[in-house]
Design an enzyme around this catalytic site. Structure first.
Site, short mmCIF file in Angstrom:
data_model
loop_
_atom_site.label_atom_id
_atom_site.label_comp_id
_atom_site.label_asym_id
_atom_site.label_seq_id
_atom_site.Cartn_x
_atom_site.Cartn_y
_atom_site.Cartn_z
N CYS A 1 0.85 -1.18 0.00
CA CYS A 1 0.00 0.00 0.00
C CYS A 1 0.89 1.24 0.00
CB CYS A 1 -0.88 0.01 1.25
SG CYS A 1 -1.78 -1.53 1.48
N ARG B 1 1.37 1.60 -6.03
CA ARG B 1 1.62 0.62 -4.97
C ARG B 1 0.37 -0.16 -4.59
NH1 ARG B 1 6.56 2.25 -2.02
NH2 ARG B 1 5.94 0.89 -0.34
N TRP C 1 -3.71 -1.95 -1.33
CA TRP C 1 -3.62 -3.23 -2.05
C TRP C 1 -4.07 -4.27 -1.02
CZ3 TRP C 1 -1.07 -7.94 -1.65
CH2 TRP C 1 -1.02 -8.72 -2.82
N ASN D 1 0.81 -0.19 6.12
CA ASN D 1 1.28 -1.02 5.03
C ASN D 1 1.99 -2.21 5.65
OD1 ASN D 1 2.34 -2.08 2.65
ND2 ASN D 1 4.09 -0.67 2.65
N GLY D 2 1.57 -3.43 5.33
CA GLY D 2 2.20 -4.61 5.91
C GLY D 2 1.13 -5.61 6.31
N GLU E 1 11.70 -12.44 -19.35
CA GLU E 1 11.30 -11.05 -19.13
C GLU E 1 10.17 -10.66 -20.11
OE1 GLU E 1 11.59 -9.01 -16.91
OE2 GLU E 1 11.22 -7.05 -17.79
N LYS F 1 6.47 -9.40 -19.00
CA LYS F 1 5.87 -8.13 -19.44
C LYS F 1 4.51 -8.40 -20.07
CE LYS F 1 7.81 -6.02 -17.64
NZ LYS F 1 9.00 -6.11 -16.88
N GLU G 1 1.85 -9.48 -17.43
CA GLU G 1 1.53 -8.42 -16.47
C GLU G 1 0.55 -7.40 -17.04
OE1 GLU G 1 4.77 -6.79 -13.47
OE2 GLU G 1 5.56 -6.87 -15.50
N HIS H 1 10.82 -30.84 -23.97
CA HIS H 1 10.58 -31.60 -22.75
C HIS H 1 9.21 -31.32 -22.15
CE1 HIS H 1 14.76 -32.98 -22.74
NE2 HIS H 1 15.01 -31.78 -23.24
N LYS I 1 3.46 -2.13 -7.50
CA LYS I 1 4.82 -1.89 -7.98
C LYS I 1 5.87 -2.42 -7.01
CE LYS I 1 7.97 0.29 -10.53
NZ LYS I 1 8.35 -0.40 -11.77
O1 M6R Z 1 11.59 -3.25 -6.75
P1 M6R Z 1 12.08 -4.59 -7.19
O2 M6R Z 1 12.99 -4.53 -8.36
O3 M6R Z 1 12.68 -5.39 -6.07
O4 M6R Z 1 10.79 -5.37 -7.66
C1 M6R Z 1 10.86 -6.72 -8.03
C2 M6R Z 1 9.60 -7.17 -8.72
O5 M6R Z 1 8.50 -7.01 -7.89
C3 M6R Z 1 9.35 -6.40 -10.02
O6 M6R Z 1 10.43 -6.51 -10.89
C4 M6R Z 1 8.10 -6.94 -10.73
O7 M6R Z 1 8.31 -8.24 -11.17
C5 M6R Z 1 7.69 -5.99 -11.86
N1 M6R Z 1 6.28 -5.78 -11.82
C6 M6R Z 1 8.07 -6.51 -13.19
O8 M6R Z 1 7.62 -5.73 -14.24
#
Ligand code: M6R
Length: 617
Positions: free
Chosen positions: A2, A27, A78, A104-105, A490, A494, A497, A513, A612
């Site tokens: 959050c 967040r 969140w 937050n937590g 990656e 992307k 997400e 496999h 994020k």
């Molecule tokens: O802030 P960080 O780099 O530690 O975050 C790690 C992941 O949460 C972050 O890379 C996440 O996978 C992104 N949404 C990817 O686009």
């Protein structure tokens, strides 16, 4: 996950809190709220909160005169405990309405605390774990303790990691803040006769560049003109405010419809700034200034372990290759959330490299704590000045990508790859395994990278057309080999997400496999087939996909005509040496994911269920 904010000063608090919440919306964005102390309103704290996007809260606050005060707190949520509804939204109040908090937590022992509080007659208004904190603090205040003391006493009862900000109608003009564990940052921004609190500093850049970062176990007593920091027990402690050199405009979307697109376009500059901070060009040499004492240990290490989550783990995978191939040290990579629980074997000859854009990801911080206990040397790659990872590690390599607001990481990934590359060069130099000429040539090549990336971003219609081709699919495979494997991972991340297409990244050699069973005309495959990504092996994968009726989108090196015969769509990337080829191969995948999401009508910057910065387990 959050976002939390606070303001104490002489200006109307509500617009400041709302603006900061918009900056923190990445967040969490399932509900939001503010609480304002208003002396005119019977000395009460007024709470306004709404489920849904922040715009709902903006509407509810518009013209609301009970929010006319200059001390307040706010939250964007969140959800972890309780559905995203109005009544579960923060802020939450204690039983008498005298204490109001945002959090937050996760309060891991909230069920026991809730039962205990209910046993004392406390009635709960929500299903959240947070509300237990509000009742505990209010009980302590009712017994005569100050807000800060009450928060400290309540904090001692909580299990898990938390960031908490509280106000009380009984202490006008005071905000109390707590950071307990690694559940997310809490930073105090120093203004002129006013103070701010927020989960991260980017939200406060329009107001100040001077910050005090709270560490684990620290409590803040904040008034308009004064910050006092305490630990769990005892009197005030010394802390140092730092001034950061960040541009508030960089945190705005500008003319772009989404942050993700803006940040894709910012990559040439992000790379330029990152490279300039890590190497010097005339003459070519390593600088790596922020590594502090960690640099002197490089000659003695016998193993490197890289850790990260999500996109940062993918860059760590490339870091492993750089370190093995250039610095000639055994290297391995692990997902931080697994690493922290598997009792890894580490010692003072191990270099642990953590990668985190935010520097606040709880799994990374906990993994770093494991490494610290084992006496390992630690370097962190981070994009956020002063973040918690930078305070735990022995040395930091900052990526200079500027604030990244899109939930899908783009510019920070490519900047991380560059930082990891220079780290490998720095280790190689310290160990005497790279010649001066080789080092100089690699630095000279690296400096060309930003212009190559800029050339890839000059015509975005290529990526838009590719997205059009594949936007209606339900599933996709991404395959790569060698350094193409992390890029396949990656690319798949992307795509899933932001567009919600089910996408899986595999090492191309793995295809036979199992994943090959998925291939048919409805499941396209994206293949990283650039010159140095074990191209010939990957071509045979493409042929196997083709012969089963699958469509292929291939990322190829400029001038590669042969692959065009096998793939339905090819996208070429500029030719360069092997080291930075993965960066160039990533750019089209970011852009195609973006345009696919837009074509499918997705809210690119606010993908469902995501946040994020992941500060809870
Ligand atoms: O802030 P960080 O780099 O530690 O975050 C790690 C992941 O949460 C972050 O890379 C996440 O996978 C992104 N949404 C990817 O686009």
């Amino acid at each position: 996950m959050c976002g939390i904010v606070g303001y104490a000063g002489s200006q109307p608090a509500t617009p400041i809190l709302l603006q900061a919440l918009h900056a923190l919306e990445y967040r969490g964005y399932d509900s939001a709220g503010v609480a304002i102390y208003n002396a005119e309103n019977g000395g009460a704290v007024t709470v306004v909160k709404r489920a849904g996007k922040l715009a709902n809260l903006d509407d509810a606050c518009e013209g609301n005169l009970t929010l006319d005060g200059s001390t307040g707190i706010g939250h964007t949520r969140w959800a972890t405990h309780g559905a995203p509804t109005d009544h579960n939204a923060h802020p939450h109040q204690g039983f008498g309405g005298r204490v109001t908090i945002v959090h937050n937590g996760i309060v891991e022992n909230y069920a026991a605390l809730r039962a205990e509080l209910q046993g004392r007659g406390r009635v709960f208004q929500s299903e959240t774990d947070t509300e237990t904190i509000a009742h505990l603090v209010e009980e302590n205040m009712a017994a005569g303790a100050s807000l800060l003391e009450s928060l400290r006493a309540a904090g001692a009862r909580l299990e898990g990691s938390q960031a908490i900000v509280a106000v009380s109608a009984d202490e006008p003009g005071v905000i109390a803040g707590a950071r307990i564990g690694n559940a997310g940052g809490l930073v105090v921004g120093h203004g002129d006769g006013e103070m701010y609190l927020a989960s991260d500093l980017a939200a406060l850049l329009p107001y100040t560049r001077t910050f005090t970062f709270l560490s684990d176990g620290q409590y803040a007593h904040v008034q308009a003109d004064k910050l006092t920091v305490y630990e769990m027990t005892g009197g005030p402690i010394e802390t140092e405010a730092v001034t950061v050199d960040l541009d508030p405009v960089a945190a705005l979307k500008g003319e772009h419809p989404f942050f993700m697109l803006k940040e894709i376009h910012e990559q040439p500059q992000a790379l330029r700034d990152t490279i300039a901070s890590l190497v010097s060009v005339e003459p070519p040499a390593m600088t790596l200034d922020d590594l502090r004492g960690a640099k002197s240990s490089f000659a003695n290490i016998n193993r490197v372990v890289l850790i990260g989550m999500g996109t940062s783990m993918h860059s760590a995978m490339l870091g492993r290759t750089f370190i093995e191939q250039i610095a000639k040290v055994t290297a391995e990579v692990d997902n931080a959330s697994e690493f922290r629980y598997r009792m890894p074997i580490l010692d003072e000859m191990t270099l642990v490299v953590s990668v985190s854009q935010s520097g606040e990801t709880v799994d990374v911080l906990e993994a770093m704590a494991v490494a610290k206990r084992a006496g390992a040397i630690q370097v962190t790659i981070c994009n956020t000045p002063g973040a918690q990872t930078t305070r735990v590690a022995d040395g930091t390599l900052y990526t200079r990508a500027g604030p990244e607001r899109g939930v899908a990481s783009t510019k920070c990934f490519t900047a991380q790859v560059v930082a990891l590359y220079t780290l490998a060069l720095g280790i190689a130099e310290a160990r005497g395994v790279i010649s001066a000429d080789d080092l100089a040539n690699r630095i000279t090549d690296l400096v060309r990278l930003p212009d190559l990336v800029a050339s890839q971003l000059a015509d975005m219609s290529i990526y838009e057309r590719a997205a059009e081709e594949f936007k209606d699919t339900a599933h996709m495979l991404f395959l790569g080999r060698g350094s193409g494997f992390p890029i396949a991972m990656e690319g798949a991340l992307k795509m899933k997400e932001v567009s919600y297409i089910h996408a899986e990244g595999y090492a191309a050699g793995e295809m036979k496999h199992g994943p090959i069973a998925l291939i048919d005309k409805t499941c396209p495959t994206v293949v990283i087939a650039t010159r140095h990504g074990m191209r010939s092996k990957v071509i045979s994968n493409m042929e196997q996909v083709e012969s089963r009726g699958g469509r292929v989108l291939a990322i190829v090196s400029e001038g590669d005509e042969e692959i065009a015969k096998v793939a339905q769509v090819t996208i070429s990337v500029p030719d360069c040496g092997p080291d930075m080829e993965p960066v160039l191969a990533t750019i089209p995948l970011q852009a195609i994911a973006y345009y696919t999401a837009v074509a499918r009508g997705c809210d690119v910057d606010h993908p469902r269920n995501l946040a994020k910065t992941v500060t809870v387990e």
